[in-house]
Design a protein around this motif. Sequence first.
Motif, PDB file in Angstrom:
ATOM      1  N   PRO A 234       3.166 -34.514  45.642  1.00 12.38           N
ATOM      2  CA  PRO A 234       2.688 -35.526  44.702  1.00 12.38           C
ATOM      3  C   PRO A 234       2.865 -35.018  43.269  1.00 12.38           C
ATOM      4  N   THR A 235       3.217 -35.953  42.362  1.00 11.56           N
ATOM      5  CA  THR A 235       3.556 -35.548  40.996  1.00 11.56           C
ATOM      6  C   THR A 235       2.461 -34.683  40.354  1.00 11.56           C
ATOM      7  N   ALA A 236       1.205 -35.135  40.473  1.00 12.59           N
ATOM      8  CA  ALA A 236       0.120 -34.382  39.825  1.00 12.59           C
ATOM      9  C   ALA A 236       0.038 -32.960  40.371  1.00 12.59           C
ATOM     10  N   GLN A 237       0.243 -32.836  41.676  1.00 15.62           N
ATOM     11  CA  GLN A 237       0.158 -31.499  42.285  1.00 15.62           C
ATOM     12  C   GLN A 237       1.278 -30.582  41.777  1.00 15.62           C
ATOM     13  N   VAL A 238       2.492 -31.139  41.721  1.00 12.29           N
ATOM     14  CA  VAL A 238       3.624 -30.333  41.258  1.00 12.29           C
ATOM     15  C   VAL A 238       3.417 -29.920  39.791  1.00 12.29           C
ATOM     16  N   LEU A 239       2.893 -30.858  38.996  1.00  9.20           N
ATOM     17  CA  LEU A 239       2.703 -30.552  37.569  1.00  9.20           C
ATOM     18  C   LEU A 239       1.553 -29.573  37.341  1.00  9.20           C
ATOM     19  N   ASN A 240       0.482 -29.741  38.134  1.00 10.50           N
ATOM     20  CA  ASN A 240      -0.711 -28.925  37.881  1.00 10.50           C
ATOM     21  C   ASN A 240      -0.699 -27.589  38.602  1.00 10.50           C
ATOM     22  N   GLU A 241      -0.049 -27.560  39.769  1.00  6.69           N
ATOM     23  CA  GLU A 241      -0.051 -26.309  40.532  1.00  6.69           C
ATOM     24  C   GLU A 241       1.362 -25.955  40.983  1.00  6.69           C
ATOM     25  N   PRO A 242       2.297 -25.798  40.036  1.00  7.53           N
ATOM     26  CA  PRO A 242       3.669 -25.467  40.441  1.00  7.53           C
ATOM     27  C   PRO A 242       3.700 -24.097  41.110  1.00  7.53           C
ATOM     28  N   THR A 243       4.501 -23.991  42.173  1.00  9.36           N
ATOM     29  CA  THR A 243       4.536 -22.708  42.877  1.00  9.36           C
ATOM     30  C   THR A 243       5.839 -21.954  42.611  1.00  9.36           C
ATOM     31  N   HIS A 244       6.913 -22.664  42.257  1.00 11.24           N
ATOM     32  CA  HIS A 244       8.200 -21.989  42.091  1.00 11.24           C
ATOM     33  C   HIS A 244       8.439 -21.665  40.610  1.00 11.24           C
ATOM     34  N   PRO A 245       9.005 -20.486  40.324  1.00 11.42           N
ATOM     35  CA  PRO A 245       9.235 -20.121  38.915  1.00 11.42           C
ATOM     36  C   PRO A 245      10.056 -21.160  38.155  1.00 11.42           C
TER      37      PRO A 245
END
Length: 276
Positions: A234-245
Amino acid sequence: MSEPLLDVTDLAVSLGRGRARREILHGVPLQVGAGEIVGLIGETGSGKTTLARTVLGLNRVDRGSASVLGTDVTRLRGSRLRDFRRRGTVQYVFQDPLQSLDPDVLVADSIGEGLVARGGYPRADVAALVSAALDLVALPTALGARLPGELSGGQRQRVAIARAMVLEPRLLLCDEPVSALDATNRIQILELLTALRRDGGLGMLFISHDLGSVAGITDRIAVLYRGEVVESGPTAQVLNEPTHPYTRLLIGSAPTLNGAGLGRSERQRLRALLDA
Ligand SMILES: Nc1ncnc2c1ncn2[C@@H]1O[C@H](COP(=O)(O)OP(=O)(O)OP(=O)(O)O)[C@@H](O)[C@H]1O
């Protein structure tokens, strides 16, 4: 999500001839549901357009599948592929609308072309559907009597979207559709695309190198890096908790998303991680 409109599984595609041939996509997964806007984000050369072209049946694949409403497009050949295209289930909107609009063909004829190719529509019906498509993208019917060169950039992109929408697609592949537009037109086209999605079960794959321009309209994001989806959610998750450098670098390079942006040393550290 119910059965996805688009279901890409383990997709590997190689391009180029002879010794120059190399794998561009390395086992990509991607799904787009009805009424969903999914952002496909990645830097230049990461394989975004290659993925979209494969969904249109334009590339042979090494392995994997790309199914649209249950039909694996990568397996279609000859007349079955032509039928699939003529149905117009999947439509492509380019960065440069002139790629889909013939400069010597009147706007109304360009929009109606797909209907004429599909066959079975009396002339008056084509005219009515073209007029409705122009209305859908908030352009007056009279504009159909002009040539593409007589329109502004924003109007041309609206015409390209009308040309896609007249065929009542289920899936719209938008390849950097606002990158060539100024800020005002960019916002208007993004609003238009969001409205089109709201009005029906239309799914969209929104391709961009710029996370900032897609963050506001996407439900989910997949980050493509060197031919691999390195992060999705989900967009918010990717923006708020990105896991990849690479995702962290993208977010850090879009100051509108995180306020200050990343400092130079942090950007260098992430780049070094990616190059390792
Ligand atoms: N027909 C082709 N033959 C050989 N290589 C190709 C071909 N088309 C694309 N490529 C290569 O495949 C890689 C991915 O290209 P693609 O256009 O899919 O990237 P992209 O992420 O869409 O980039 P951009 O944002 O610049 O459009 C690039 O390295 C490109 O040079």
